[in-house]
Design an enzyme around this catalytic site. Structure first.
Site, PDB file in Angstrom:
ATOM      1  N   ASP A 132       0.842  -1.304  -0.191  1.00 58.85           N
ATOM      2  CA  ASP A 132      -0.147  -0.081  -0.088  1.00 58.85           C
ATOM      3  C   ASP A 132       0.877   1.125  -0.027  1.00 58.85           C
ATOM      4  O   ASP A 132       2.128   1.365   0.615  1.00 58.85           O
ATOM      5  CB  ASP A 132      -0.938  -0.172   1.344  1.00 58.85           C
ATOM      6  CG  ASP A 132      -2.095   0.617   1.319  1.00 58.85           C
ATOM      7  OD1 ASP A 132      -2.155   1.667   0.185  1.00 58.85           O
ATOM      8  OD2 ASP A 132      -2.719   0.778   2.233  1.00 58.85           O
ATOM      9  N   ARG A 151     -12.396   1.614   8.250  1.00 56.47           N
ATOM     10  CA  ARG A 151     -11.073   1.792   7.644  1.00 56.47           C
ATOM     11  C   ARG A 151     -11.068   3.215   6.703  1.00 56.47           C
ATOM     12  O   ARG A 151     -10.481   3.131   5.970  1.00 56.47           O
ATOM     13  CB  ARG A 151     -10.365   0.587   7.083  1.00 56.47           C
ATOM     14  CG  ARG A 151      -8.827   0.602   7.289  1.00 56.47           C
ATOM     15  CD  ARG A 151      -8.235  -0.147   6.256  1.00 56.47           C
ATOM     16  NE  ARG A 151      -6.675  -0.349   6.802  1.00 56.47           N
ATOM     17  CZ  ARG A 151      -6.029  -0.594   5.791  1.00 56.47           C
ATOM     18  NH1 ARG A 151      -6.135  -0.782   4.744  1.00 56.47           N
ATOM     19  NH2 ARG A 151      -4.640  -0.822   6.085  1.00 56.47           N
ATOM     20  N   TRP A 209      -4.082  -8.841  -3.869  1.00 56.31           N
ATOM     21  CA  TRP A 209      -5.358  -8.015  -3.888  1.00 56.31           C
ATOM     22  C   TRP A 209      -6.097  -8.084  -2.812  1.00 56.31           C
ATOM     23  O   TRP A 209      -6.540  -9.134  -2.531  1.00 56.31           O
ATOM     24  CB  TRP A 209      -6.091  -8.818  -4.989  1.00 56.31           C
ATOM     25  CG  TRP A 209      -7.670  -8.787  -5.563  1.00 56.31           C
ATOM     26  CD1 TRP A 209      -8.636  -8.564  -4.547  1.00 56.31           C
ATOM     27  CD2 TRP A 209      -8.119  -8.114  -6.793  1.00 56.31           C
ATOM     28  NE1 TRP A 209      -9.720  -8.171  -5.443  1.00 56.31           N
ATOM     29  CE2 TRP A 209      -9.458  -7.898  -6.628  1.00 56.31           C
ATOM     30  CE3 TRP A 209      -7.366  -8.005  -8.017  1.00 56.31           C
ATOM     31  CZ2 TRP A 209      -9.997  -7.312  -7.798  1.00 56.31           C
ATOM     32  CZ3 TRP A 209      -8.198  -7.545  -9.125  1.00 56.31           C
ATOM     33  CH2 TRP A 209      -9.388  -7.275  -9.138  1.00 56.31           C
ATOM     34  N   ASP A 210      -6.349  -6.850  -2.164  1.00 59.14           N
ATOM     35  CA  ASP A 210      -6.705  -6.862  -0.936  1.00 59.14           C
ATOM     36  C   ASP A 210      -8.571  -6.463  -0.770  1.00 59.14           C
ATOM     37  O   ASP A 210      -8.871  -6.071  -1.703  1.00 59.14           O
ATOM     38  CB  ASP A 210      -5.854  -5.775  -0.184  1.00 59.14           C
ATOM     39  CG  ASP A 210      -5.579  -6.210   1.412  1.00 59.14           C
ATOM     40  OD1 ASP A 210      -6.305  -6.728   1.717  1.00 59.14           O
ATOM     41  OD2 ASP A 210      -4.719  -5.533   1.944  1.00 59.14           O
ATOM     42  N   MET A 211      -8.799  -6.745   0.578  1.00 62.96           N
ATOM     43  CA  MET A 211     -10.112  -6.404   0.669  1.00 62.96           C
ATOM     44  C   MET A 211     -10.406  -6.108   2.038  1.00 62.96           C
ATOM     45  O   MET A 211     -10.488  -7.071   2.949  1.00 62.96           O
ATOM     46  CB  MET A 211     -11.160  -7.424   0.151  1.00 62.96           C
ATOM     47  CG  MET A 211     -12.484  -7.379  -0.049  1.00 62.96           C
ATOM     48  SD  MET A 211     -13.521  -6.787   1.444  1.00 62.96           S
ATOM     49  CE  MET A 211     -15.294  -7.008   0.502  1.00 62.96           C
ATOM     50  N   CYS A 246      -6.147 -11.357  -0.460  1.00 65.98           N
ATOM     51  CA  CYS A 246      -5.851 -10.952   0.699  1.00 65.98           C
ATOM     52  C   CYS A 246      -7.278 -10.262   1.422  1.00 65.98           C
ATOM     53  O   CYS A 246      -7.731  -9.619   0.345  1.00 65.98           O
ATOM     54  CB  CYS A 246      -4.775 -10.100   1.029  1.00 65.98           C
ATOM     55  SG  CYS A 246      -4.214  -9.299   2.588  1.00 65.98           S
ATOM     56  N   ASP A 262      -2.981 -11.149   8.873  1.00 64.77           N
ATOM     57  CA  ASP A 262      -2.165  -9.938   9.260  1.00 64.77           C
ATOM     58  C   ASP A 262      -1.227 -10.346  10.504  1.00 64.77           C
ATOM     59  O   ASP A 262      -0.479  -9.587  10.668  1.00 64.77           O
ATOM     60  CB  ASP A 262      -3.109  -8.776   9.545  1.00 64.77           C
ATOM     61  CG  ASP A 262      -3.142  -7.935   8.312  1.00 64.77           C
ATOM     62  OD1 ASP A 262      -2.786  -8.369   7.050  1.00 64.77           O
ATOM     63  OD2 ASP A 262      -4.052  -6.857   8.069  1.00 64.77           O
TER      64      ASP A 262
END
Ligand code: GLA
Length: 755
Positions: A373, A449, A483-485, A532, A554
């Site tokens: 990020d 977030r 590829w995060d969420m 992810c 995490d």
């Protein structure tokens, strides 16, 4: 060569009205009763033939409705059902429900006909177990029909060579009016006993996949997610274990859903000694308008049977998921050792820092550098810019592609982080398209977030995502995408969907995501995608179909990772399980563990690093360099081998241990981690498993940090000795000093010796 047809077969015995799906290992038997109802007869070890009518004692029971008027002994409430409805006297949990225009929820779907097909039939638009050739599977299609409303439900059962049956169902509206599907599960199975332990996996963010096992009482166990993703809190997996089942012995039935959204599963006791198991889309906040001439498919459920305990179940899942759910270029390839910038740099990244990091990483033997990020414009905190996927020119004056090229010149590949499904309120995308987020038209949407979720039920949003990600990947220098969420769905509402379709949003979100991932993974076949969701928040088989590896948690604290990876290993293979060496003190638990321990735990999954070389001493770098080299040597065994869990961290013995063995059993890697320190406590001798009793193995310790070889270092020991007697592993590293090693750990590499 045996004829392929012998490997799996589906027969229909007219006289008994019995379907029998079987291969060498398993049988699955269904019977048509009273010419209408599907009865679940059997799923387990292969039987030669089903004999109906020898045990079906039916009684006239109180409070039981009788759908066949003249037979007071026949009630759906006491039957073993295959796909039960609601409202017809079976008061247990139904598999499906509808509502028509008049608010009537009753339905009568009766058995109509069947087809036996070679190969696999897959659910439309959904991930599934696939075949490489039609000869790998046989499929039974059973049609149920409601003639009054003119509706059909098709049940699909596919049997493979292994101890696996997959199921899904398809609803077709042949009528002239729309109906609403209110509930439509992927599978239901009623079993004739309640003698089970129920195994489930549950947790929280940074606490994923804790293992829970309890005997079934006369009640229910429910698992579910209503968060829009499979979630870190729950797992769409149920294990039914015969009492006393161990890793190597006992019967296990494992059911898992290939789906990434809201799910529901239950184990429900019937009143007369039966057990119902169900799994599918969560009916909560779900509804689907089925207009005339259209159809709807459920996600696919995978039913694994093991006669050899939990190890048998896990290895069947692992092989299936690794070779017939994972796809593409990376399916059969070893996965690179990567270094991720996140825990070392967070948002403080720029070109200069990344290039220095690339040099340091290459020097350690790292194969892939991942910039996490913070690379896109104005993204200096997590409060802004999701959705605006253009590079930050201040941090990267020459652009991303130039950085990627320069990293490649240093001999390693380059990858980046995305969180495509999200949008920051503070972003150009939100200013341009405020109607692209999931929200109610009445209320300000709730942030999590600092971000909102894009409405993937809207094809324009999906197109935007495909475009935005493609623009970054198209020049071809980026070999990996994380590829995060990072949040769940609230304020369910879509500006795109009609009023009557609002209940479809959660499922349409998942379908939209699958379509985006299908397009991107097809367009960029050689990019390695890692899924992810704040770690293992969406570690499910649905994502695995598109992205062959996942960031497990995490939480990078090695001690807690022993537990998280243990739970994950019940059905996900190590090749898919991201495990990184982290800094001390750890950023989540603030615990300081020896570097060797952190390495030894990470080396039992798909190895990577979060710790930054610039924060390490030369001695620590040497240890990492040697460990990475050793990992490359054992990588084929870890990533493609079979798993044997030897001592569970839950057993309270103070240690945990597992082993991977290559399929031909010529090589194995043994892991041992101490979990706590009590003075003078005798640690258990560990008996290995999964070796060949008749083979001889030379033992070599990896990542040794002292000069004192273990008593069995370099020795040749037989598989039978290692499995029947086992090894005592010393609990301390420096046995010459009177210092105890709180967190001792060992990795042994076993190689077959032929002489
Ligand atoms: C999530 C991921 C982390 C990291 C951050 C970046 O929490 O799980 O690994 O990528 O997002 O914001």
């Amino acid at each position: 060569m045996r004829e392929w047809r012998n490997r799996m077969q589906i027969s229909f015995e007219e006289e008994q009205q019995v379907f029998h799906l079987y291969n060498d290992k398993i049988s699955y038997v269904i019977q048509v009763e009273k010419q209408r109802y599907l009865k679940h007869c059997y799923y387990g070890k292969r039987i030669k033939r089903w004999h109906s009518g020898i045990k079906d004692y039916y009684y006239d029971r109180g409070f039981c409705a009788n759908p066949v008027e003249e037979d007071r002994k026949f009630s759906l409430d006491t039957q073993l059902r295959e796909f039960p409805e609601s409202g017809q006297g079976d008061f247990r949990s139904p598999a499906y429900e509808l509502e028509d225009r008049n608010g009537d929820r009753n339905a009568r779907f009766f058995y109509n006909n069947y087809r036996i097909l070679s190969g696999k039939i897959a659910p439309d638009g959904l991930p599934h177990v696939y075949t490489d050739a039609d000869t790998e599977a046989m499929t039974l299609e059973i049609t149920l029909q409601d003639k009054v409303r003119n509706q059909r439900i098709l049940l699909y059962y596919t049997i493979y060579e292994d101890a696996v049956v997959t199921r899904f169902a398809k609803w077709i509206n042949d009528g002239t009016e729309s109906i609403e599907i209110c509930r439509f599960l992927s599978m239901n199975m009623d079993l004739p006993t309640q003698e089970y332990d129920v195994l489930t996996l549950a947790g929280a963010h940074t606490e994923e996949k804790n293992v829970y096992r309890r005997p079934l009482c006369a009640d229910s166990v429910t698992i579910e997610s209503s968060r829009g993703t499979s979630s870190p809190q729950a797992t769409p997996f149920i294990g039914l274990l015969s009492p006393g089942t161990t890793e190597e012995q006992g019967e296990v039935l494992g059911v898992n859903l290939i789906y990434s959204g809201n799910f529901y599963g239950c184990v429900q006791c019937g009143q007369y000694g039966t057990t119902r198991v169900q799994l599918g889309i969560n009916p909560y906040q779900f509804g689907w308008q089925l207009s005339p001439g259209t159809s709807f498919c459920t996600p696919e459920a995978v039913l694994v049977y093991s006669a050899n305990g939990l190890a048998g179940m896990s290895n069947t899942f692992h092989k299936l998921y690794r070779t017939r759910v994972c796809r593409g270029w990376y399916r059969d390839r070893e996965r690179p050792v990567l270094l991720n910038s996140w825990e070392g740099m967070y948002f403080e990244i720029n070109e200069k820092k990344m290039l220095t990091l690339a040099e340091e990483a290459a020097e350690l033997g790292i194969e892939l550098l991942v910039m996490d990020d913070g690379w896109f414009k104005r993204r200096n905190t997590d409060t802004t810019s999701l959705g605006d996927w253009t590079e930050d020119k201040e941090k990267f004056p020459d652009g991303l592609q130039s950085l990627a090229k320069k990293v490649k010149q240093k001999g390693i590949d380059f990858g980046i982080w995305f969180e495509p499904e999200m949008i920051s309120k503070e972003s150009d995308l939100y200013r341009e398209h405020p109607d692209w987020v999931i929200r109610s038209p009445l209320y300000e949407p709730i942030l999590s977030r600092h971000q909102l979720v894009l409405d993937l039920s809207n094809p324009a949003v999906c197109e935007y995502l495909i475009d935005a990600v493609s623009k970054v990947l198209v020049p071809g220098n980026i070999s990996y995408v994380k590829w995060d969420m990072n949040r769940h769905l609230t304020d369910l509402g879509s500006a795109y969907l009609d009023r009557k379709n609002q209940n479809e949003l959660s499922h349409r979100y998942v379908l939209g995501l699958y379509q985006v991932m299908e397009t991107l993974t097809e367009r960029f076949p050689q990019v390695l995608f890692e899924s992810c969701s704040s770690g293992g928040g969406r570690f499910d088989a649905g994502m695995l179909y598109y992205m062959p590896q996942t960031w497990t948690s995490d939480n990078t604290d090695a001690l807690q990772r022993v537990y998280i990876q243990w739970g994950t290993s019940y059905f996900f293979p190590a090749i898919a399980m991201g495990a990184h060496i982290s800094a001390a003190p750890n950023h989540q638990t603030h615990r300081s563990l020896p570097l060797k321990y952190r390495i030894d735990v990470a080396m039992s999954g798909r190895l990577g690093m979060e710790i930054q070389p610039r924060n390490m001493t030369d001695e620590e770098k040497n240890l990492c360099r040697e460990a990475i080299a050793a990992y490359k040597e054992i990588r084929p065994v870890v990533q493609f081998g079979e798993l044997y869990r030897l001592v569970s961290p839950y057993d309270g013995q103070g240690v945990a241990s597992l082993l991977y063995a290559s399929e031909d059993k010529s090589k194995a890697v043994f892991y041992w981690w101490k979990l706590e320190q009590f003075v003078n406590r005798q640690l258990p001798r560990v008996r290995m498993a999964g070796l060949d009793a008749g083979k001889q193995y030379r033992i070599r310790e990896l990542n040794r940090i002292d000069n004192i070889p273990l008593a069995f270092e370099g020795k040749v020991l037989s598989g039978s000795f290692l499995m029947s007697h086992g090894l005592e592993i010393p609990g301390e590293h420096r046995m010459d000093a009177d210092k105890m090693s709180d967190y001792a750990s060992r990795i042994l590499y076993l190689e077959e010796v032929n002489h």
